[in-house]
Design a protein around this motif. Structure first.
Motif, PDB file in Angstrom:
ATOM      1  N   PHE A  29      -3.649   1.771  64.082  1.00  0.00           N
ATOM      2  CA  PHE A  29      -2.226   2.108  64.108  1.00  0.00           C
ATOM      3  C   PHE A  29      -1.825   2.850  62.833  1.00  0.00           C
ATOM      4  O   PHE A  29      -0.981   3.747  62.876  1.00  0.00           O
ATOM      5  N   ASP A  30      -2.433   2.467  61.711  1.00  0.00           N
ATOM      6  CA  ASP A  30      -2.156   3.176  60.456  1.00  0.00           C
ATOM      7  C   ASP A  30      -2.439   4.668  60.609  1.00  0.00           C
ATOM      8  O   ASP A  30      -1.699   5.505  60.089  1.00  0.00           O
ATOM      9  N   ALA A  31      -3.485   4.988  61.336  1.00  0.00           N
ATOM     10  CA  ALA A  31      -3.915   6.382  61.472  1.00  0.00           C
ATOM     11  C   ALA A  31      -2.918   7.240  62.236  1.00  0.00           C
ATOM     12  O   ALA A  31      -2.922   8.465  62.088  1.00  0.00           O
ATOM     13  N   ILE A  32      -2.048   6.624  63.041  1.00  0.00           N
ATOM     14  CA  ILE A  32      -1.115   7.439  63.837  1.00  0.00           C
ATOM     15  C   ILE A  32       0.310   7.410  63.301  1.00  0.00           C
ATOM     16  O   ILE A  32       1.204   8.001  63.902  1.00  0.00           O
ATOM     17  N   VAL A  33       0.517   6.751  62.178  1.00  0.00           N
ATOM     18  CA  VAL A  33       1.854   6.783  61.577  1.00  0.00           C
ATOM     19  C   VAL A  33       2.130   8.222  61.152  1.00  0.00           C
ATOM     20  O   VAL A  33       1.318   8.828  60.440  1.00  0.00           O
ATOM     21  N   PRO A  41       1.306   3.849  55.383  1.00  0.00           N
ATOM     22  CA  PRO A  41       1.234   3.608  56.829  1.00  0.00           C
ATOM     23  C   PRO A  41       1.162   2.117  57.185  1.00  0.00           C
ATOM     24  O   PRO A  41       1.751   1.687  58.177  1.00  0.00           O
ATOM     25  N   ARG A  42       0.474   1.324  56.368  1.00  0.00           N
ATOM     26  CA  ARG A  42       0.332  -0.104  56.681  1.00  0.00           C
ATOM     27  C   ARG A  42       1.689  -0.798  56.736  1.00  0.00           C
ATOM     28  O   ARG A  42       1.897  -1.708  57.523  1.00  0.00           O
ATOM     29  N   GLN A  85       1.918  12.104  67.380  1.00  0.00           N
ATOM     30  CA  GLN A  85       0.965  12.355  66.298  1.00  0.00           C
ATOM     31  C   GLN A  85      -0.462  12.056  66.763  1.00  0.00           C
ATOM     32  O   GLN A  85      -1.393  12.804  66.478  1.00  0.00           O
ATOM     33  N   MET A  86      -0.622  10.964  67.502  1.00  0.00           N
ATOM     34  CA  MET A  86      -1.939  10.597  68.008  1.00  0.00           C
ATOM     35  C   MET A  86      -2.471  11.694  68.947  1.00  0.00           C
ATOM     36  O   MET A  86      -3.643  12.064  68.872  1.00  0.00           O
ATOM     37  N   ALA A  87      -1.595  12.217  69.807  1.00  0.00           N
ATOM     38  CA  ALA A  87      -2.023  13.279  70.717  1.00  0.00           C
ATOM     39  C   ALA A  87      -2.381  14.553  69.942  1.00  0.00           C
ATOM     40  O   ALA A  87      -3.405  15.188  70.235  1.00  0.00           O
ATOM     41  N   LEU A  88      -1.567  14.904  68.955  1.00  0.00           N
ATOM     42  CA  LEU A  88      -1.878  16.090  68.149  1.00  0.00           C
ATOM     43  C   LEU A  88      -3.210  15.943  67.433  1.00  0.00           C
ATOM     44  O   LEU A  88      -4.018  16.872  67.402  1.00  0.00           O
ATOM     45  N   ASP A  89      -3.444  14.772  66.866  1.00  0.00           N
ATOM     46  CA  ASP A  89      -4.712  14.523  66.175  1.00  0.00           C
ATOM     47  C   ASP A  89      -5.891  14.626  67.140  1.00  0.00           C
ATOM     48  O   ASP A  89      -6.952  15.156  66.788  1.00  0.00           O
ATOM     49  N   ALA A  90      -5.701  14.118  68.349  1.00  0.00           N
ATOM     50  CA  ALA A  90      -6.771  14.186  69.345  1.00  0.00           C
ATOM     51  C   ALA A  90      -7.071  15.635  69.726  1.00  0.00           C
ATOM     52  O   ALA A  90      -8.233  16.010  69.920  1.00  0.00           O
TER      53      ALA A  90
END
Length: 121
Positions: A29-33, A41-42, A85-90
């Motif tokens: 979850f930290d990775a998608i903040v 992020p934490r 953000q998660m989708a963009l990173d993917a």
């Protein structure tokens, strides 16, 4: 279980599971903040985990179901940028499967928001 009970129990269960996941496995979850948010992020991951647990409890109790439902809708709208953000990173560096899942997740927020809103009625 009646459909009305299920309609009220499902969002509470979803928030409960999500809250526990945020607190027990925060790294993912930290990775998608979103990077534009201030602080670590934490902090955001832990805060959203506790908020989800509070919403689960609020949705489970008849006396607090309506305000918890409204707060749940607000939270889901607030975390939508993290899903984006998660989708963009993917799309930048993920597998085809990860791209598909994270992209499909964005419009699936709409029925989830509707489910949480309906739990308060």
């Amino acid at each position: 279980m009646s459909s009305g009970r299920l309609r009220r129990a499902a969002p509470a269960a979803l928030f409960g599971v999500a809250g526990v996941a945020h607190l027990l496995r925060p790294e993912g979850f930290d990775a998608i903040v979103p990077r534009v948010l201030p602080g670590r992020p934490r902090w955001w991951t832990t805060g959203s985990g506790w908020a989800e647990l509070a919403l689960a409890a609020g949705l489970a109790l008849p006396a607090t179901r309506r305000p918890a439902s409204r707060a749940g809708v607000v939270l889901l709208l607030a975390v939508w940028p993290a899903n984006a953000q998660m989708a963009l990173d993917a799309w930048r560096s993920g597998s085809v499967a990860r791209r598909a899942v994270t992209t499909a997740r964005l419009p699936l927020q709409v029925p989830l928001i509707r489910l949480v809103a309906a739990a308060g009625r």
